[in-house]
Design an enzyme around this catalytic site. Structure first.
Site, PDB file in Angstrom:
ATOM      1  N   ASP A  33       0.812  -1.217   0.000  1.00 20.35           N
ATOM      2  CA  ASP A  33       0.000   0.000   0.000  1.00 20.35           C
ATOM      3  C   ASP A  33       0.846   1.267   0.000  1.00 20.35           C
ATOM      4  O   ASP A  33       0.539   2.232  -0.700  1.00 20.35           O
ATOM      5  CB  ASP A  33      -0.921   0.015   1.235  1.00 20.35           C
ATOM      6  CG  ASP A  33      -2.337  -0.407   0.879  1.00 20.35           C
ATOM      7  OD1 ASP A  33      -2.519  -0.968  -0.217  1.00 20.35           O
ATOM      8  OD2 ASP A  33      -3.251  -0.176   1.692  1.00 20.35           O
ATOM      9  N   LEU A  34       1.889   1.299   0.833  1.00 22.13           N
ATOM     10  CA  LEU A  34       2.721   2.489   0.929  1.00 22.13           C
ATOM     11  C   LEU A  34       3.365   2.810  -0.415  1.00 22.13           C
ATOM     12  O   LEU A  34       3.382   3.970  -0.851  1.00 22.13           O
ATOM     13  CB  LEU A  34       3.803   2.303   1.997  1.00 22.13           C
ATOM     14  CG  LEU A  34       4.761   3.485   2.188  1.00 22.13           C
ATOM     15  CD1 LEU A  34       4.020   4.733   2.654  1.00 22.13           C
ATOM     16  CD2 LEU A  34       5.866   3.126   3.182  1.00 22.13           C
ATOM     17  N   TYR A  45      13.021  -6.089   8.636  1.00 21.44           N
ATOM     18  CA  TYR A  45      14.140  -5.154   8.518  1.00 21.44           C
ATOM     19  C   TYR A  45      15.495  -5.841   8.708  1.00 21.44           C
ATOM     20  O   TYR A  45      16.463  -5.526   8.014  1.00 21.44           O
ATOM     21  CB  TYR A  45      14.013  -4.022   9.546  1.00 21.44           C
ATOM     22  CG  TYR A  45      13.036  -2.933   9.178  1.00 21.44           C
ATOM     23  CD1 TYR A  45      12.306  -2.971   7.988  1.00 21.44           C
ATOM     24  CD2 TYR A  45      12.838  -1.842  10.014  1.00 21.44           C
ATOM     25  CE1 TYR A  45      11.408  -1.973   7.662  1.00 21.44           C
ATOM     26  CE2 TYR A  45      11.945  -0.828   9.697  1.00 21.44           C
ATOM     27  CZ  TYR A  45      11.238  -0.901   8.523  1.00 21.44           C
ATOM     28  OH  TYR A  45      10.361   0.095   8.202  1.00 21.44           O
ATOM     29  N   LEU A  61       7.750  15.596   9.427  1.00 16.77           N
ATOM     30  CA  LEU A  61       8.860  16.542   9.374  1.00 16.77           C
ATOM     31  C   LEU A  61       9.037  17.135   7.978  1.00 16.77           C
ATOM     32  O   LEU A  61       9.831  18.054   7.784  1.00 16.77           O
ATOM     33  CB  LEU A  61      10.159  15.851   9.820  1.00 16.77           C
ATOM     34  CG  LEU A  61      10.207  15.507  11.313  1.00 16.77           C
ATOM     35  CD1 LEU A  61      11.485  14.762  11.657  1.00 16.77           C
ATOM     36  CD2 LEU A  61      10.093  16.769  12.165  1.00 16.77           C
ATOM     37  N   HIS A  91       5.079  11.669  15.481  1.00 12.13           N
ATOM     38  CA  HIS A  91       4.661  12.941  14.877  1.00 12.13           C
ATOM     39  C   HIS A  91       4.583  14.072  15.911  1.00 12.13           C
ATOM     40  O   HIS A  91       5.197  15.131  15.745  1.00 12.13           O
ATOM     41  CB  HIS A  91       3.288  12.812  14.218  1.00 12.13           C
ATOM     42  CG  HIS A  91       3.232  11.798  13.112  1.00 12.13           C
ATOM     43  ND1 HIS A  91       4.344  11.395  12.405  1.00 12.13           N
ATOM     44  CD2 HIS A  91       2.179  11.122  12.573  1.00 12.13           C
ATOM     45  CE1 HIS A  91       3.973  10.505  11.488  1.00 12.13           C
ATOM     46  NE2 HIS A  91       2.676  10.326  11.570  1.00 12.13           N
ATOM     47  N   LYS A 112      -7.668  17.581  11.450  1.00 18.28           N
ATOM     48  CA  LYS A 112      -6.899  18.757  11.832  1.00 18.28           C
ATOM     49  C   LYS A 112      -5.605  18.341  12.509  1.00 18.28           C
ATOM     50  O   LYS A 112      -5.573  17.391  13.284  1.00 18.28           O
ATOM     51  CB  LYS A 112      -7.710  19.639  12.789  1.00 18.28           C
ATOM     52  CG  LYS A 112      -6.997  20.914  13.207  1.00 18.28           C
ATOM     53  CD  LYS A 112      -7.920  21.850  13.974  1.00 18.28           C
ATOM     54  CE  LYS A 112      -8.204  21.372  15.373  1.00 18.28           C
ATOM     55  NZ  LYS A 112      -8.947  22.392  16.165  1.00 18.28           N
ATOM     56  N   ARG A 162      -1.426  26.015  11.972  1.00 15.39           N
ATOM     57  CA  ARG A 162      -2.287  24.951  11.452  1.00 15.39           C
ATOM     58  C   ARG A 162      -1.502  24.169  10.410  1.00 15.39           C
ATOM     59  O   ARG A 162      -1.175  24.682   9.340  1.00 15.39           O
ATOM     60  CB  ARG A 162      -3.552  25.557  10.849  1.00 15.39           C
ATOM     61  CG  ARG A 162      -4.638  24.549  10.541  1.00 15.39           C
ATOM     62  CD  ARG A 162      -5.869  25.269   9.978  1.00 15.39           C
ATOM     63  NE  ARG A 162      -6.940  24.326   9.700  1.00 15.39           N
ATOM     64  CZ  ARG A 162      -7.950  24.071  10.516  1.00 15.39           C
ATOM     65  NH1 ARG A 162      -8.023  24.691  11.672  1.00 15.39           N
ATOM     66  NH2 ARG A 162      -8.885  23.208  10.186  1.00 15.39           N
ATOM     67  N   GLN A 172      -2.398  21.075   8.973  1.00 20.14           N
ATOM     68  CA  GLN A 172      -3.275  20.542   7.927  1.00 20.14           C
ATOM     69  C   GLN A 172      -4.703  20.482   8.452  1.00 20.14           C
ATOM     70  O   GLN A 172      -4.903  20.381   9.669  1.00 20.14           O
ATOM     71  CB  GLN A 172      -2.822  19.142   7.478  1.00 20.14           C
ATOM     72  CG  GLN A 172      -3.033  18.060   8.532  1.00 20.14           C
ATOM     73  CD  GLN A 172      -2.611  16.681   8.091  1.00 20.14           C
ATOM     74  OE1 GLN A 172      -1.707  16.510   7.298  1.00 20.14           O
ATOM     75  NE2 GLN A 172      -3.267  15.675   8.619  1.00 20.14           N
ATOM     76  N   ASP A 180      -4.071  37.057  10.646  1.00 16.18           N
ATOM     77  CA  ASP A 180      -4.176  35.790   9.942  1.00 16.18           C
ATOM     78  C   ASP A 180      -3.253  35.714   8.739  1.00 16.18           C
ATOM     79  O   ASP A 180      -3.216  36.632   7.919  1.00 16.18           O
ATOM     80  CB  ASP A 180      -5.632  35.588   9.495  1.00 16.18           C
ATOM     81  CG  ASP A 180      -5.827  34.331   8.677  1.00 16.18           C
ATOM     82  OD1 ASP A 180      -5.599  33.246   9.223  1.00 16.18           O
ATOM     83  OD2 ASP A 180      -6.181  34.439   7.496  1.00 16.18           O
TER      84      ASP A 180
END
Length: 514
Positions: free
Chosen positions: A41-42, A146, A202, A262, A365, A392, A394, A420
């Site tokens: 999938d990735l 791995y 990142l 994250h 969000k 923000r 995303q 803003d």
């Protein structure tokens, strides 16, 4: 760069110059990009599409070959068919897409079989640049393989004269011990300079912008500390559940999936001191210093949740976590977590960093929110709310500062508004590169700033491993919350207890982008 209309080619031309310097000469070395796990999938949804976008925009090195490797018997045409829905190809780009796939090839093989990697090496040596081409291996694989894969690359597939680099996907282990074992295994075969532990957050525009926002503006320096900041809230919300991938998610949970990587990475960028330079090691040195100042998370500073079905919702989208047939019956795996961390140094002592993440919530969000302390000497009868600086990440990238102003008209009463910077309004027609685009380019260029170093990884696991062992050993029951809600009420109560003040009187509205 101008805030007016900017073409896509101008943006990527600027980015290319930033990454590669002057124009590549015809004598540039050949590169081979090998995707291990090419049938997964990735690879289908992210890696092949990203390489296509880079190729389309002229950002890949001139002589780059792409090789897929997996156990499935596939052809390049099979890969093209599987990837096409994710590649965003216009009619005018069809010829360029064909040129891209002409650079592709595919090798079938097992990950634990050295002879398969010998065959892979023979194939790689037949491509432009041969055995001397630079080789970049992307391990789009589960961590369970791995060890075998990295050992076989080292034994059979190293470039003779060029460089060899590995991109390793999270999760980097399950806890401190397994992460240390994996790091020891990789470091016994590759140097730290050859290993790129990718955390795609990142590579996001607003995450990278934190460095410039903090260290390129005089106005924030004096207030970016415990004297002015009441709390910092780091949020990651998804409006969907596991969507049939519950078996995979259940083995990791939301803390390993989002919080330990994250959100902790973003925390480091918010909290770190100014690095000596923007060189990768100077930046990562400061991030590690932050992590070393954080004690392991206390169980009392954590709220766990697991979403349940919405009886008023319709269809599979509103089913609870335990309703997913791929999730083990009676699972206690959290799909939501709020944790409070403290950075115990002179700048941040006593300031709570509230990390919130979850699935099946009320919106999509990701953001950083600094809530500042109350204005001392109130003369407005408690009608002023706290200032907040919000980054923000995303969707709809923006930076805005919530502040008090006088309400227009004959009144003399304060009103909350914002300064803003919404990217879609300010930077019209600018295409922001995808996070994977930035990071894969960084690997080609040898820039490790936005990748996780081994000591950074060790400290991150040190912070969360005791909590993970506790909740899994005790089979801690997460609090239920309804699909589509804000999460468990206990999470809001925890944030309030440690000092976050939610007024509920103001909501940022995305401006119209005409």
């Amino acid at each position: 760069m101008s805030s007016e209309v900017v073409s896509r080619s101008e943006v990527f031309g600027w980015l290319k110059k930033e990454l590669y310097g002057e124009k590549q000469s015809s004598s540039s070395p050949a590169h081979t990009f090998i995707i291990l796990g090419a049938s997964g999938d990735l690879a289908k949804k992210k890696i092949y599409p990203t390489l296509w976008w880079l190729f389309r925009d002229g950002l890949l090195p001139e002589e780059t070959s792409i090789v897929g490797f997996a156990r499935s018997k596939l052809s390049v045409e099979d890969i093209r068919t599987a990837c096409l829905p994710f590649m965003k190809v216009t009619e005018e780009e069809s010829e360029s897409l064909s040129a891209f796939f002409r650079r592709n090839s595919y090798v079938v093989g097992r990950y634990d079989d050295g002879s398969c990697f010998s065959q892979l090496n023979t194939h790689l040596s037949s491509l432009p640049g041969g055995a001397d081409a630079n080789r970049l291996f992307y391990l789009a694989l589960p961590p369970t393989v791995y060890h075998d894969v990295s050992a076989n690359i080292r034994a059979h597939c190293m470039s003779h004269k060029g460089w060899t680099r590995l991109i390793v996907e999270k999760p980097f282990g399950r806890d401190l011990q397994s992460s240390q074992e994996l790091s020891a295994h990789l470091s016994s075969r590759f140097t730290e300079e050859q290993i790129y532990r990718i955390d795609h957050y990142l590579g996001k525009e607003m995450v990278q912008n934190l460095m410039v926002l903090r260290f390129g503006n005089r106005i924030f320096g004096p207030i970016w500390n415990r004297n002015s900041v009441a709390c910092v809230v780091l949020t990651f919300k998804e409006p969907f559940g596991t969507q049939g991938r519950g078996g995979y998610f259940d083995s990791f949970g939301i803390i390993r999936d989002v919080m330990q990587n994250h959100l902790l990475q973003i925390l480091c960028l918010v909290a770190m001191e100014k690095p000596a330079s923007t060189s990768p090691d100077d930046v990562r040195d400061e991030k590690v210093k932050v992590l070393k100042c954080i004690a392991p998370v206390c169980v009392s500073d954590v709220v766990l949740g697991q979403y349940v079905g919405d009886p008023e919702g319709e269809g599979h989208a509103k089913e609870g976590y335990l309703d997913d047939p791929t999730v083990p019956k009676g699972s206690c795996t959290p799909t939501f977590a709020t944790a409070v961390l403290y950075v115990q140094n002179e700048r941040w002592d006593g300031v709570p960093f509230i990390l919130r993440c979850g699935k099946a919530l009320n919106e999509r969000k990701a953001e950083v929110r600094l809530q500042f302390t109350d204005v001392p000497g109130d003369i407005f009868n408690q009608s002023c709310q706290r200032n907040e600086l919000v980054v923000r990440v995303q969707p709809d990238e923006a930076i805005y500062l919530k502040m008090m102003t006088k309400r227009p008209g004959v009144h003399f009463s304060p009103e909350e508004t914002e300064l803003d910077l919404t990217y879609k309004s300010r930077y019209k027609n600018v295409k922001l590169p995808d996070a994977y685009e930035r990071l894969i380019l960084d690997v080609f260029c040898g820039n490790q700033m936005h990748f996780v170093r081994s000591d950074e990884l060790r400290e991150a696991w040190r912070i969360f491993t005791p909590l993970l062992h506790h909740i899994e050993g005790q089979r801690t029951q997460p609090s239920p919350y309804t699909y589509g809600s804000r999460g468990p009420n206990e999470a809001d109560e925890l944030a309030k207890r440690v000092g976050f003040r939610y007024e509920g009187t103001y909501k940022w509205v995305h401006p119209h982008t005409t």
